[in-house]
Scaffold this active site. Structure first.
Site, PDB file in Angstrom:
ATOM      1  N   ASP B 381      97.584  14.806  27.631  1.00 10.36           N
ATOM      2  CA  ASP B 381      97.535  13.353  28.222  1.00 10.36           C
ATOM      3  C   ASP B 381      99.036  12.571  28.315  1.00 10.36           C
ATOM      4  OD1 ASP B 381      95.464  11.209  29.063  1.00 10.36           O
ATOM      5  OD2 ASP B 381      96.757  10.243  27.690  1.00 10.36           O
ATOM      6  N   GLU B 410      99.723  16.462  31.851  1.00 14.07           N
ATOM      7  CA  GLU B 410      99.294  15.495  32.726  1.00 14.07           C
ATOM      8  C   GLU B 410     100.303  14.278  32.914  1.00 14.07           C
ATOM      9  OE1 GLU B 410      96.552  11.613  33.400  1.00 14.07           O
ATOM     10  OE2 GLU B 410      97.583  12.272  31.805  1.00 14.07           O
TER      11      GLU B 410
END
Lengths: 651, 651
Positions: B381, B410
């Site tokens: 993330d 990401e």
């Protein structure tokens, strides 16, 4: 990954200019502004700041100039290289918590948030900077921190955000303890101006005597100087001036067996009288040479010597250092070959000899010998037949001591080899210019030389002829081709040269059909000419070199741009200064046989003009002026009068 | 310049592949053939020989494969990477005096020269090779040298020039004492196949319960597996499964104040029950997790965990390691911000902490914890909000121990930042695919991803939606846009994924106009659906993933080629294997509202076809076959039936 640098959050990558990952320096000349770019970014939303640092090689103190964002994480800065020699440059970047804080504070204020804790954060950042400062700066910073804490209001917040003096101080004493650095210190070779802008004239000293049939001397060259100076050349290049071998000497027109009285090739270096550090006895003495160096200087010219690292069989090296040559099983020394061709008048050095260090040192000392005698420019013969590591070492060592010395690489070979020689240190390079004939040829070749990375390391020197090169085209175009080719060379490239007086006298007879060798080549015999012949181009050369001196846009290969013409025989291109104070448009008729006419369609933006513009173009070759309108204008060029316009564009 | 290497005459430069001068490894997958190129040349006329050397990182023995000239001083070789992990490669080149001698001998013989001395030179070269050889090879070489000396004829010269066995022996025992090496040992990261070819399905475990209103468990996910497996996905990606913070917990639809019963965002990691190494109590236990890992495997799927390095205020780290966070002057801990926005439910780590080494080790141990529990794929993330040096170190350390572990970055941010993450080690990366709408968009973006250097380090993973991304286009195109976007993703990119079941159920309602956030987003609440709804795309997804598995040309981004269409709403592109045994042409109607038709003009060479060819194209989505002629063929696509053809081309 070195964990030590783990807190250096800014990334600096894709630095330009950068040759082969920093393996080689880029080239510039004194006074140039060097523009450096890099991708700079950091993680998250913090603000990165950066500086561009530069210094002359060998010094320790960096000079810092701004390095700032301009587009898509690309940053840019520049500095001027003000002295000859090497320069280092590096980028340093850091996450600037003060600038980040200031940017965020403004947003908080705009959003009407309570900023008291934030103001204290800022005051602490200013305290820390004060700790890095001294004297007045320290005092001033402490006062700011105190004032912020005393007021703790939106007003003081606004003041801090906009106060330029405080911003400057905080930049000056920024916390760079976690700074990142570009992965290398990159280098620049800074040469003197002549590396970028020069007009060469090659002459065989032994042909310079005014007395028919007599072997010329260095004093004859001194007599010859005013003639060359009047044509406006600034580099006088002499083929080798050393004693010439007698064993296997070549006769006229490269005859394998010389006749008595044949003078031999100057490139068959070395005889009983000496080698690369000696002067051919018939040319003169080292004192005569000193006189020539001084005289050239008086005429605003510089001497360039030819360095050809090869030996005639009677070169003193052959006896003194047989270990520098390759021995054959029969006890003889290996002569030069390109099987089945044999060049028995030449012994190449064996650079693979275990004694290569001594050989390298000796060859370097040849340059040093002539440098000590005032020579600062060398034309190096066939450098591509000697190892690249030797040249990189030799040129590097010499330039470290004598940064004003220049080297022209005479390598007519495959492009990557020529490029490598440029990258490893040669200041200028011969090119394929002589064999570029068509409009498309010129556009492609010049774009390669001036618009690609080559521009950073390869300084082209355009020669329409040399003693080895009389192209097919020159043999069949008559005087018009001699005029147009030299105009092309002198206006397309900032460095150019001719082999004279063969050139200005339009000598165009080859030794045989299909050959690029001159008939009765001066490489093998003395040639004397009537320099005052009616058909001489000496006047044109004088005008041409004067135009180059008067127009700085011709003194660099920057901002060369081709323009459309509707006739394939018409080549049009411009050069201009960055500020457009000097703009030249050259149009050349490439056809030496017939008048060509057509329309030139200028890329008007290049000149700061637009379609409705009316402007003057003045032909610097003829003095004639024309009024042009908009982009499309008519041109007609007769090769038998003047096959080119060199038009100064005046908006 | 190191004088030691002065006799290494061969230059090796411009090695490819090579990222940022060798600073980063290039990426490949197991079984790939790695093609390496370089400029290789030497001074003079001698012949250079070269080998390409490769080895798994950590081993010492090189494997050598041929490296040979192909054009303009460019040489090429290749080798196959047969195991996961790192590979080194390097080029070694040398002037080969034997090969040079052999080439020249042939010319001398042709010219009828006396070659006796030359034969002795050759015999000595063979003697020297014999000195480097042993056993039979040595004996054979000695025999050759003896035979040459005994015969000393043109005939033996001709024999030597053409004898293949002798040539091979002389290559094997070539004199490499003066060899040159490419300036670096370059590296390759070799991943397993799933790095290159994968179909991801993202699901929120807490939404997986079949019991209305009940918080899902890991056992519910196990129950859910057959549904996902039937659709043909091979990576099941779970958002964070850790305890969720309660302090500043967000309510439904990102409401700043949660209501009792609100489950919070899985990305607000950490609570009294534990942090990044704990499982949310309502999801289950580590034993349940082990059961899930095993069950996924049974279904041919792999689990991917979400690693989000940030903490909820009640994460155990906050108390145990306050030095890993930034303190504010008021004694509180600095929460995440993008001023003036505040994210008080999240504390970012302070990577500039002097204790960063301990922090790095702890974060690495989070990956290690889950690797030890069978997880081999991580979706990371927002990696771009943590320092790049951390990721390079962390991924490097983990992959050195576990070369089969994969990391998906990401990072939806600026291109150079996303590229850096790819270069420093992320195995796959999210992309801008979701925001590429027009034909020109796709062509430009895919050319950038697949035809530039990015191809060596950036493995795109195409997601038409994520829990954060419901694009404007998806909100207004109805079911047809859901069909066409997933076909685009699955056929343009070898890696793709969807966030389900929102995707297959065509959920398209945003929280408000202009937002890309879902209404009633699963990020903040439990969502249960009827997976058997009529409008579900589950059948289509099953067909699509099956097509991907059956057609190897879709399993890589190599050889993607766009083809001309005369309708801007029709996008046509092909993929094929190198040997053309599998060739797919996909044509997509980009307009979700209306039937579009037009002519596709194929670049026939791509398929080995020519203008006169008649060939079959079979639509793998519908089973229909068509006979096409030549380059130009008619296509018509109705978005309300099937908005695309995936045509297998069979010449």
């Amino acid at each position: 990954m070195d964990v030590i640098h783990g807190r250096s959050r800014v990334v600096i990558e894709r630095v330009t200019p950068c040759l082969d990952g920093g393996r080689f320096p880029v080239k510039r000349t004194v006074g140039d502004r060097v523009t450096v770019e890099a991708d700079v970014f950091t993680d998250g939303h913090d603000v990165a700041c950066a500086v561009l640092k530069s210094r002359p090689v060998g010094t320790t103190l960096w000079t810092e100039t701004p390095f700032a964002f301009f587009d898509n994480d690309r940053w840019r800065g520049s500095f001027i290289v003000s002295q000859v020699g090497g320069y280092d440059y590096q980028i340093e970047a850091w996450v600037d918590h003060y600038v980040t804080w200031r940017r965020d504070l403004a947003k908080r204020i705009d959003a009407g948030q309570d900023i008291r804790v934030d103001l204290e954060i800022g005051a602490r950042l200013i305290d820390a900077a004060a700790g890095r400062a001294k004297g007045d700066a320290q005092k001033e910073l402490k006062q700011w921190a105190g004032r912020i804490r005393a007021e703790l209001t939106t007003d003081i917040g606004r003041t801090v955000c906009t106060n330029e003096a405080l911003s400057q101080l905080m930049l000056q004493f920024a916390d760079r303890s976690l700074a990142s650095f570009s992965e290398q210190i990159y280098q620049i070779t800074v040469d003197r101006e002549r590396a970028r802008f020069s007009a060469w004239y090659e002459v065989f000293p032994r042909s310079c005597s005014a007395v028919p049939g007599q072997h010329g001397t260095l004093w004859d060259v001194i007599e010859y100087l005013p003639y060359v100076a009047a044509m406006g050349f600034d580099v006088l290049y002499l083929p080798p001036i050393h004693p010439i071998g007698t064993k296997f000497r070549k006769g006229k027109n490269n005859n394998p067996s010389a006749q008595p009285g044949d003078v031999g090739s100057p490139w068959a270096i070395g005889a009983a009288e000496g080698g690369h550090k000696a002067i051919h006895p018939q040319l003169g003495t080292l004192d005569d040479f000193a006189a020539l160096v001084a005289a050239a200087q008086t005429h605003g010219m510089e001497l360039a010597l030819d360095i050809a690292f090869q030996c005639a069989p009677d070169h003193p090296y052959v006896k003194a250092h047989p270990e520098w040559f390759k021995a054959r099983p029969d006890g003889t020394i290996q002569y030069a070959e390109n099987p089945p061709k044999k060049y028995q008048d030449i012994y190449p050095f064996d650079f693979e000899t275990p004694k290569f260090k001594e050989l390298w040192e000796e060859l370097k000392s040849v340059f040093q010998f002539w440098i000590d005698r005032g020579v600062k420019i060398f034309r190096v013969d066939n450098p591509h037949t000697k190892p690249f590591p030797f040249w990189e070492w030799c040129i590097g060592e010499l330039k470290a001591k004598h940064p004003d010395v220049l080297f022209l690489a005479e390598a007519f070979t495959r492009p990557k080899i020529m490029n490598r020689l440029g990258k490893l240190g040669f200041s200028q390079s011969y090119t394929y210019f002589a064999w570029r004939y068509s409009k498309q040829d010129f556009i492609e070749y010049l774009e390669t030389l001036t618009k690609t990375e080559a521009h950073d390391f390869y300084r082209p020197n355009f020669w329409p002829n040399t003693p080895d090169i009389l192209t097919e085209q020159m043999q069949h175009g008559g005087r018009p081709i001699f005029v147009s080719r030299v105009i092309l060379a002198a206006t397309l490239a900032a460095n150019y040269g001719i082999y004279g007086p063969a050139y200005e006298l339009c000598e165009d007879v080859a030794v045989k059909p299909g050959s690029e060798e001159y008939l009765d080549s001066e490489k093998y015999e003395i040639r004397q000419r009537n320099l005052n012949a009616d058909h001489s181009l000496r006047e044109l050369l004088s005008v041409l070199n004067n135009i180059r001196r008067q127009n700085v846009s011709l003194q660099t290969n920057e901002r060369l741009r081709f323009h459309h013409t509707d006739n394939d025989q018409l080549l049009a291109y411009s050069k201009r200064t960055e500020d457009r104070s000097n703009m030249l448009l050259t149009v050349v008729n490439l056809d030496p046989h017939a008048t060509q006419h057509g329309f030139v369609t200028l890329s008007l933006d290049e000149f700061g003009l637009h379609e409705g513009s009316t402007y003057q173009v003045c032909d610097l070759l003829t003095g004639q002026s024309y009024t042009w309108h908009g982009a499309r204008n008519f041109v007609q060029l007769n090769p038998h009068t003047v096959p080119a316009h060199i038009l100064q564009v005046r908006p």
